[in-house]
Design an enzyme around this catalytic site. Structure first.
Site, PDB file in Angstrom:
ATOM      1  N   LYS A  10       0.826  -1.211   0.000  1.00 18.70           N
ATOM      2  CA  LYS A  10       0.000   0.000   0.000  1.00 18.70           C
ATOM      3  C   LYS A  10       0.866   1.271   0.000  1.00 18.70           C
ATOM      4  CE  LYS A  10      -3.951  -2.398   2.049  1.00 18.70           C
ATOM      5  NZ  LYS A  10      -5.040  -2.345   3.062  1.00 18.70           N
ATOM      6  N   TYR A  50     -12.268  -2.231  -4.577  1.00 18.96           N
ATOM      7  CA  TYR A  50     -12.806  -2.383  -3.229  1.00 18.96           C
ATOM      8  C   TYR A  50     -14.338  -2.326  -3.197  1.00 18.96           C
ATOM      9  CZ  TYR A  50      -8.230  -2.237  -0.936  1.00 18.96           C
ATOM     10  OH  TYR A  50      -6.963  -2.528  -0.496  1.00 18.96           O
ATOM     11  N   PHE A  58     -15.796   3.009   6.071  1.00 25.03           N
ATOM     12  CA  PHE A  58     -14.454   3.460   5.719  1.00 25.03           C
ATOM     13  C   PHE A  58     -14.182   3.408   4.216  1.00 25.03           C
ATOM     14  CE2 PHE A  58     -14.218  -1.039   6.931  1.00 25.03           C
ATOM     15  CZ  PHE A  58     -13.627  -1.607   5.797  1.00 25.03           C
ATOM     16  N   ARG A  86      -2.163 -14.744   4.413  1.00 23.11           N
ATOM     17  CA  ARG A  86      -2.868 -14.029   5.506  1.00 23.11           C
ATOM     18  C   ARG A  86      -2.114 -14.214   6.827  1.00 23.11           C
ATOM     19  NH1 ARG A  86      -7.238 -10.620   3.877  1.00 23.11           N
ATOM     20  NH2 ARG A  86      -7.521 -10.517   6.116  1.00 23.11           N
ATOM     21  N   THR A  92      -5.775  -7.507  10.309  1.00 21.39           N
ATOM     22  CA  THR A  92      -6.072  -6.238   9.640  1.00 21.39           C
ATOM     23  C   THR A  92      -5.599  -5.047  10.469  1.00 21.39           C
ATOM     24  OG1 THR A  92      -8.030  -7.278   8.667  1.00 21.39           O
ATOM     25  CG2 THR A  92      -7.932  -4.867   8.615  1.00 21.39           C
ATOM     26  N   ARG A 103       2.386  -6.810   8.798  1.00 21.80           N
ATOM     27  CA  ARG A 103       1.641  -5.658   9.333  1.00 21.80           C
ATOM     28  C   ARG A 103       2.188  -5.230  10.696  1.00 21.80           C
ATOM     29  NH1 ARG A 103      -4.324  -7.544   7.090  1.00 21.80           N
ATOM     30  NH2 ARG A 103      -4.369  -6.176   5.256  1.00 21.80           N
ATOM     31  N   ASN A 113      -2.356  -0.125   6.571  1.00 21.73           N
ATOM     32  CA  ASN A 113      -1.815  -1.355   7.162  1.00 21.73           C
ATOM     33  C   ASN A 113      -0.866  -2.110   6.228  1.00 21.73           C
ATOM     34  OD1 ASN A 113      -3.753  -2.269   5.439  1.00 21.73           O
ATOM     35  ND2 ASN A 113      -4.926  -3.414   6.950  1.00 21.73           N
ATOM     36  N   HIS A 116      -2.151  -5.567   1.233  1.00 25.16           N
ATOM     37  CA  HIS A 116      -3.413  -6.265   0.981  1.00 25.16           C
ATOM     38  C   HIS A 116      -3.108  -7.746   0.799  1.00 25.16           C
ATOM     39  CE1 HIS A 116      -7.271  -7.327  -0.886  1.00 25.16           C
ATOM     40  NE2 HIS A 116      -6.561  -8.013  -1.764  1.00 25.16           N
ATOM     41  N   GLU A 127      -8.956 -10.795  -8.327  1.00 23.58           N
ATOM     42  CA  GLU A 127      -8.050  -9.658  -8.097  1.00 23.58           C
ATOM     43  C   GLU A 127      -6.828  -9.730  -9.017  1.00 23.58           C
ATOM     44  OE1 GLU A 127      -9.404  -9.178  -3.424  1.00 23.58           O
ATOM     45  OE2 GLU A 127      -7.390  -9.897  -3.865  1.00 23.58           O
TER      46      GLU A 127
HETATM   47  P1  IDP Z   1      -8.058  -7.093   5.138  1.00 18.98           P
HETATM   48  O1  IDP Z   1      -7.230  -6.118   4.323  1.00 18.98           O
HETATM   49  O2  IDP Z   1      -7.304  -7.610   6.321  1.00 18.98           O
HETATM   50  O3  IDP Z   1      -8.663  -8.196   4.309  1.00 18.98           O
HETATM   51  P2  IDP Z   1     -10.697  -5.852   5.138  1.00 18.98           P
HETATM   52  O4  IDP Z   1     -11.708  -6.012   6.218  1.00 18.98           O
HETATM   53  O5  IDP Z   1     -10.913  -6.585   3.853  1.00 18.98           O
HETATM   54  O6  IDP Z   1      -9.266  -6.242   5.766  1.00 18.98           O
HETATM   55  O7  IDP Z   1     -10.562  -4.300   4.863  1.00 18.98           O
HETATM   56  C1  IDP Z   1      -9.903  -3.822   3.705  1.00 18.98           C
HETATM   57  C2  IDP Z   1      -9.000  -2.671   4.082  1.00 18.98           C
HETATM   58  O8  IDP Z   1      -9.800  -1.575   4.526  1.00 18.98           O
HETATM   59  C3  IDP Z   1      -8.050  -2.927   5.265  1.00 18.98           C
HETATM   60  O9  IDP Z   1      -6.872  -3.609   4.887  1.00 18.98           O
HETATM   61  C4  IDP Z   1      -7.777  -1.520   5.766  1.00 18.98           C
HETATM   62  O10 IDP Z   1      -6.829  -0.850   4.923  1.00 18.98           O
HETATM   63  C5  IDP Z   1      -9.133  -0.858   5.569  1.00 18.98           C
HETATM   64  N1  IDP Z   1      -9.949  -0.917   6.775  1.00 18.98           N
HETATM   65  C6  IDP Z   1     -10.556  -2.010   7.319  1.00 18.98           C
HETATM   66  N2  IDP Z   1     -11.260  -1.690   8.411  1.00 18.98           N
HETATM   67  C7  IDP Z   1     -11.105  -0.356   8.568  1.00 18.98           C
HETATM   68  C8  IDP Z   1     -11.617   0.588   9.535  1.00 18.98           C
HETATM   69  O11 IDP Z   1     -12.359   0.241  10.469  1.00 18.98           O
HETATM   70  N3  IDP Z   1     -11.234   1.893   9.362  1.00 18.98           N
HETATM   71  C9  IDP Z   1     -10.426   2.311   8.333  1.00 18.98           C
HETATM   72  N4  IDP Z   1      -9.951   1.461   7.412  1.00 18.98           N
HETATM   73  C10 IDP Z   1     -10.278   0.146   7.533  1.00 18.98           C
HETATM   74 MG    MG Z   2      -9.995  -8.103   2.770  1.00 19.00          MG
END
Ligand code: IDP
Ligand code: MG
Length: 138
Positions: A10, A50, A58, A86, A92, A103, A113, A116, A127
């Site tokens: 990212k 996304y 968010f 993962r 996350t 992370r 974070n 992805h 993807e």
């Molecule tokens: P993941 O990346 O671990 O699969 P997802 O739930 O798919 O997590 O969320 C996608 C991305 O959205 C996360 O990697 C993070 O960058 C962002 N994100 C997830 N939850 C939040 C939040 O509560 N606030 C702000 N950004 C978030």
């Molecule tokens: Mg995800």
């Protein structure tokens, strides 16, 4: 031949100069790089990528952030690629990410974070196809 997952390094991790260190950890964990490129996603492309999160609060912030600066996109191959990746990247929220995960080491915040990782074999293929043509996969 294993199966595949899709990753993005990212923007904040790219800007911080962590691309090489993150790719090192990925290769050291046994993933083979099938495809790799640096790209600047338009807001439209980031929004499409996304779209599954479009109902989440968010979403707007996520799309703005992922289209603000370039990212590194990659397809990775390994047995059990999706689950093992993962595990390698951690939770996350970096506050919950296990020690030694990407992370835990490189993320700035829940939103920023560092990386992805696909969440299923089906999404890994969707993807990977979204970002790479057949000629770009070797
Ligand atoms: P993941 O990346 O671990 O699969 P997802 O739930 O798919 O997590 O969320 C996608 C991305 O959205 C996360 O990697 C993070 O960058 C962002 N994100 C997830 N939850 C939040 C939040 O509560 N606030 C702000 N950004 C978030
Ligand atoms: Mg995800």
């Amino acid at each position: 031949m294993g199966n595949i997952t899709f990753t993005m390094i990212k923007p904040e991790a790219v800007v911080a100069g962590n691309t090489g260190a993150i790719l090192n950890k990925i290769e050291a964990a046994g993933f083979r790089i099938v495809a790799l490129k640096k790209i600047h996603l338009s807001k439209e492309r980031a929004g499409e990528f996304y779209a599954v999160h479009s109902d989440r609060p968010f979403y707007g912030e996520l799309v703005d952030y992922m289209s603000e600066l370039p990212i590194i996109a990659a397809i990775l191959e390994k047995d059990n690629a999706v689950a093992d990746f993962r595990t390698l990247i951690g939770a996350t929220n970096p506050a919950d990410a296990a020690k030694g995960t990407i992370r835990a080491e490189f993320a700035e915040s829940l939103a920023k974070n560092a990386v992805h990782g696909s969440d299923s074999d089906e999404n890994a293929h969707i993807e990977a196809d979204f970002h790479f043509s057949a000629e770009e996969r070797l």
